[in-house]
Design a protein around this motif. Structure first.
Motif, PDB file in Angstrom:
ATOM      1  N   GLN A   1      85.238  45.553  60.109  1.00  0.00           N
ATOM      2  CA  GLN A   1      84.246  46.431  59.503  1.00  0.00           C
ATOM      3  C   GLN A   1      82.917  46.331  60.255  1.00  0.00           C
ATOM      4  O   GLN A   1      82.197  47.332  60.397  1.00  0.00           O
ATOM      5  N   ASP A   2      82.606  45.149  60.769  1.00  0.00           N
ATOM      6  CA  ASP A   2      81.399  44.995  61.584  1.00  0.00           C
ATOM      7  C   ASP A   2      81.499  45.843  62.854  1.00  0.00           C
ATOM      8  O   ASP A   2      80.495  46.396  63.323  1.00  0.00           O
TER       9      ASP A   2
ATOM     10  N   ARG B   1      80.671  49.406  61.847  1.00  0.00           N
ATOM     11  CA  ARG B   1      79.232  49.564  61.639  1.00  0.00           C
ATOM     12  C   ARG B   1      78.497  49.577  62.975  1.00  0.00           C
ATOM     13  O   ARG B   1      77.544  50.353  63.163  1.00  0.00           O
TER      14      ARG B   1
ATOM     15  N   GLN C   1      71.451  42.556  61.823  1.00  0.00           N
ATOM     16  CA  GLN C   1      72.458  42.958  60.845  1.00  0.00           C
ATOM     17  C   GLN C   1      73.222  41.743  60.324  1.00  0.00           C
ATOM     18  O   GLN C   1      73.677  40.894  61.089  1.00  0.00           O
ATOM     19  N   GLN C   2      73.353  41.663  59.020  1.00  0.00           N
ATOM     20  CA  GLN C   2      74.174  40.618  58.414  1.00  0.00           C
ATOM     21  C   GLN C   2      75.640  41.042  58.456  1.00  0.00           C
ATOM     22  O   GLN C   2      75.965  42.213  58.294  1.00  0.00           O
ATOM     23  N   THR C   3      76.522  40.083  58.678  1.00  0.00           N
ATOM     24  CA  THR C   3      77.937  40.414  58.717  1.00  0.00           C
ATOM     25  C   THR C   3      78.427  40.893  57.364  1.00  0.00           C
ATOM     26  O   THR C   3      77.923  40.468  56.311  1.00  0.00           O
ATOM     27  N   THR C   4      79.409  41.767  57.373  1.00  0.00           N
ATOM     28  CA  THR C   4      80.013  42.252  56.130  1.00  0.00           C
ATOM     29  C   THR C   4      81.042  41.260  55.596  1.00  0.00           C
ATOM     30  O   THR C   4      81.532  41.415  54.477  1.00  0.00           O
TER      31      THR C   4
ATOM     32  N   ASP D   1      83.841  40.966  57.166  1.00  0.00           N
ATOM     33  CA  ASP D   1      85.047  41.497  57.796  1.00  0.00           C
ATOM     34  C   ASP D   1      84.672  41.917  59.215  1.00  0.00           C
ATOM     35  O   ASP D   1      83.942  42.892  59.401  1.00  0.00           O
TER      36      ASP D   1
END
Length: 225
Positions: free
Chosen positions: A79-80, A83, A71-74, A76
């Protein structure tokens, strides 16, 4: 077939049977029949039924761990965290037999520890941004316990409230994080957590060992205030 190939075939068969079991115990006899091997071969690779179950749980969780790592970081870190929570719950609901073996029976292997390491890494980013209200380990314990509890509840049939997971998630995140921007002012406790996290692996060389120990103690007190 090679030793590795035979082992993989047994794991594939056991994983399929576990997914189709609807909560029924996994039979080694059924696994042997599905894999086309005899019991001695199964025990040669896994030792006993517990060893097989440990390997199957790890095998079943590996894809989820790989997805988490990919997963790529958002951008934030809070927010990660959201997710990550949602992905954890979704995995448990999609693969309830694997999840229940891992978290509902105390069968916590390397895959569970890897999942926890991912959570801690994200929390360290939250802390360095000055947005964590409590120490990293405390936050990891709170989030982990709440997320696992919600997931096991949903698996067991507690589906009365579709908002159970998001409401619990937001309540826990509100308890351990702050809404302050990374470059904005934050609470003293959050700043203490941020500094303690930043210094965890590299103590200030300008301070003596005794002074560093005292600094960590002060930061711990501030973080808990």
């Amino acid at each position: 077939m090679t030793e590795t190939g035979t082992r993989e075939r047994i794991l594939h068969a056991a994983a399929r049977l576990l997914s189709e079991s609807d909560g029924a115990p996994l039979s080694t006899r059924a696994v042997c029949a599905a894999a086309g091997i005899g019991a001695p071969t199964l025990y040669h690779h896994f030792g006993d039924k517990d060893g097989l179950l440990d390997a199957v749980v790890a095998y079943g969780f590996e894809r989820h761990i790989a997805d988490e790592r990919a997963q790529q970081t958002t951008g934030d870190p809070v927010q990660d965290l959201r997710r990550g929570w949602d992905g954890h719950v979704a995995y448990g609901r999609e693969y309830p037999a694997f999840y229940t073996l891992m978290y509902g029976t105390g069968r916590r292997g390397g895959a569970a520890e890897e999942a926890r390491r991912i959570l801690v890494e994200v929390l360290e980013k939250v802390a360095r941004a000055g947005r964590l209200r409590v120490p990293v380990e405390t936050a990891a314990g709170m989030i982990g316990a709440a997320c696992v509890g919600v997931t096991l509840g949903l698996i067991s049939g507690d589906r009365g409230d579709p908002e159970l997971s998001p409401r619990t998630r937001e309540a826990v995140l509100a308890a351990v994080t702050t809404d302050q921007a990374a470059d904005g002012p934050s609470s003293p406790s959050a700043l203490a957590v941020a500094l303690a996290t930043a210094l965890a692996d590299r103590a200030p060389t300008a301070l003596s060992e005794a002074e560093n120990t005292l600094l960590r103690e002060w930061l711990t007190r501030l973080a808990g205030a």
